[in-house]
Scaffold this motif. Sequence first.
Motif, short mmCIF file in Angstrom:
data_model
loop_
_atom_site.label_atom_id
_atom_site.label_comp_id
_atom_site.label_asym_id
_atom_site.label_seq_id
_atom_site.Cartn_x
_atom_site.Cartn_y
_atom_site.Cartn_z
N ALA A 159 45.77 42.92 59.93
CA ALA A 159 45.65 42.45 58.55
C ALA A 159 47.03 42.07 58.05
O ALA A 159 48.03 42.68 58.43
CB ALA A 159 45.05 43.53 57.65
N ILE A 160 47.10 41.04 57.20
CA ILE A 160 48.42 40.56 56.74
C ILE A 160 48.98 41.41 55.61
O ILE A 160 50.19 41.41 55.37
CB ILE A 160 48.34 39.08 56.31
CG1 ILE A 160 47.37 38.90 55.13
CG2 ILE A 160 47.94 38.20 57.49
CD1 ILE A 160 47.42 37.50 54.52
N GLN A 161 48.12 42.15 54.89
CA GLN A 161 48.57 42.96 53.76
C GLN A 161 48.03 44.38 53.82
O GLN A 161 48.02 45.08 52.81
CB GLN A 161 48.14 42.31 52.43
CG GLN A 161 48.74 40.94 52.15
CD GLN A 161 50.23 41.02 51.80
OE1 GLN A 161 50.74 42.07 51.46
NE2 GLN A 161 50.92 39.89 51.91
N GLY A 162 47.59 44.82 54.98
CA GLY A 162 47.00 46.15 55.09
C GLY A 162 45.57 46.17 54.58
O GLY A 162 45.03 45.18 54.10
N THR A 163 44.94 47.34 54.67
CA THR A 163 43.55 47.50 54.25
C THR A 163 43.39 47.24 52.75
O THR A 163 44.18 47.73 51.95
CB THR A 163 43.05 48.91 54.58
OG1 THR A 163 43.09 49.10 56.00
CG2 THR A 163 41.62 49.12 54.08
N GLN A 164 42.35 46.49 52.40
CA GLN A 164 42.03 46.20 51.01
C GLN A 164 40.86 47.11 50.58
O GLN A 164 39.92 47.32 51.34
CB GLN A 164 41.62 44.74 50.84
CG GLN A 164 42.67 43.75 51.31
CD GLN A 164 43.94 43.80 50.49
OE1 GLN A 164 43.91 43.54 49.29
NE2 GLN A 164 45.05 44.13 51.12
N TYR A 165 40.95 47.63 49.37
CA TYR A 165 39.90 48.51 48.85
C TYR A 165 39.23 47.83 47.66
O TYR A 165 39.86 47.63 46.62
CB TYR A 165 40.50 49.86 48.45
CG TYR A 165 41.05 50.60 49.65
CD1 TYR A 165 40.23 51.43 50.42
CD2 TYR A 165 42.38 50.45 50.03
CE1 TYR A 165 40.73 52.09 51.52
CE2 TYR A 165 42.89 51.11 51.13
CZ TYR A 165 42.06 51.94 51.88
OH TYR A 165 42.56 52.59 52.99
N ILE A 166 37.98 47.45 47.84
CA ILE A 166 37.25 46.64 46.86
C ILE A 166 36.12 47.46 46.26
O ILE A 166 35.35 48.10 46.99
CB ILE A 166 36.72 45.36 47.53
CG1 ILE A 166 37.89 44.50 48.03
CG2 ILE A 166 35.85 44.56 46.56
CD1 ILE A 166 37.48 43.28 48.80
N ASP A 167 36.00 47.43 44.95
CA ASP A 167 34.97 48.17 44.25
C ASP A 167 33.61 47.50 44.43
O ASP A 167 33.45 46.31 44.16
CB ASP A 167 35.32 48.26 42.76
CG ASP A 167 34.27 49.02 41.98
OD1 ASP A 167 34.17 50.24 42.16
OD2 ASP A 167 33.54 48.38 41.19
N ARG A 168 32.64 48.28 44.87
CA ARG A 168 31.30 47.76 45.13
C ARG A 168 30.63 47.21 43.87
O ARG A 168 29.96 46.18 43.90
CB ARG A 168 30.44 48.87 45.74
CG ARG A 168 29.01 48.46 46.06
CD ARG A 168 28.16 49.67 46.38
NE ARG A 168 28.67 50.38 47.53
CZ ARG A 168 27.99 50.57 48.65
NH1 ARG A 168 26.77 50.10 48.77
NH2 ARG A 168 28.51 51.25 49.65
N GLU A 169 30.81 47.89 42.75
CA GLU A 169 30.11 47.51 41.53
C GLU A 169 30.65 46.22 40.91
O GLU A 169 29.90 45.40 40.41
CB GLU A 169 30.19 48.65 40.51
CG GLU A 169 29.55 49.95 40.97
CD GLU A 169 28.08 49.79 41.31
OE1 GLU A 169 27.40 49.04 40.59
OE2 GLU A 169 27.63 50.42 42.29
N SER A 170 31.95 46.04 40.94
CA SER A 170 32.55 44.86 40.30
C SER A 170 32.71 43.68 41.25
O SER A 170 33.03 42.57 40.82
CB SER A 170 33.92 45.21 39.71
OG SER A 170 34.81 45.64 40.73
N TYR A 171 32.44 43.90 42.54
CA TYR A 171 32.63 42.83 43.53
C TYR A 171 31.70 41.64 43.26
O TYR A 171 30.53 41.81 42.95
CB TYR A 171 32.37 43.36 44.94
CG TYR A 171 32.33 42.28 46.00
CD1 TYR A 171 33.52 41.70 46.45
CD2 TYR A 171 31.13 41.84 46.53
CE1 TYR A 171 33.48 40.70 47.41
CE2 TYR A 171 31.09 40.84 47.49
CZ TYR A 171 32.28 40.27 47.92
OH TYR A 171 32.25 39.28 48.87
N ARG A 172 32.26 40.44 43.41
CA ARG A 172 31.48 39.21 43.36
C ARG A 172 31.95 38.28 44.46
O ARG A 172 33.16 38.09 44.66
CB ARG A 172 31.63 38.52 41.99
CG ARG A 172 31.09 39.32 40.81
CD ARG A 172 29.57 39.48 40.88
NE ARG A 172 29.06 40.18 39.72
CZ ARG A 172 28.93 41.51 39.63
NH1 ARG A 172 29.32 42.27 40.64
NH2 ARG A 172 28.43 42.07 38.55
N LEU A 173 31.00 37.67 45.16
CA LEU A 173 31.29 36.65 46.15
C LEU A 173 31.06 35.29 45.51
O LEU A 173 29.93 34.96 45.13
CB LEU A 173 30.40 36.80 47.38
CG LEU A 173 30.51 35.67 48.41
CD1 LEU A 173 31.91 35.62 49.03
CD2 LEU A 173 29.45 35.82 49.50
#
Length: 223
Positions: A58-72
């Motif tokens: 990964a170029i910036q390390g592991t990313q931690y994304i919130d399931r509830e606020s996530y939008r694709l």
Amino acid sequence: MKRILLITTLILLFFSISTFSGCVSEDQQEPGVYDNESETTFYAGQELTPIAEQRNNAIQGTQYIDRESYRLQVDGLVENPMEFSYEEIKALPRTSKVVDLDCVEGWGFTGKWTGVKIADLFEEVGVMENVSTVIFYSADGYSTALELDYLLENDIILAYGLNDVTLPPERGFPLQLVAESKYGYKWAKWIVRIELSDSEYRGYWEERGYNNRADVGGPAFER
């Protein structure tokens, strides 16, 4: 001496009670267990690589994304640009397949990937006739692209599960592109946006000289 023996006995008794009563840290999990989901390491006659043994870049390390606020976000040359929540993506038809990830550095692993076919996602937005390229953008600033025909003809999926557990953060939660037969730098993780385009696009590593086709077994770099 008796005092030392008494203290030692009390210490051992304390650890015995803690162990057998279940008084251990809630953060501790058994190997192969992720958020109380048990990992599968054998499926359809194929041995799967345990997640703990899978290498990761990964170029910036592991990313931690919130399931509830996530939008694709899916936009570009589409009839109906849309944003999908995590639950809306999981509500689409589900599919699983065993696919090898081969890194251009020479290592690889085998996983059972579960998710949604990109074709099903595109049916929701409507793809315009002049689209040739699909660009994937990640939460860490990474990007890469693949041809639309490749994605559709090979039933390429966006995975939210790996070895029957929810995709862990280090593996790309909430979505990782399963770009089978392509080198690992095409397997975008932490995807937050998909853009459909009529122009060729060179992503993060492709701009640095890596082959834009990225076919496994083919040349790693542009000639």
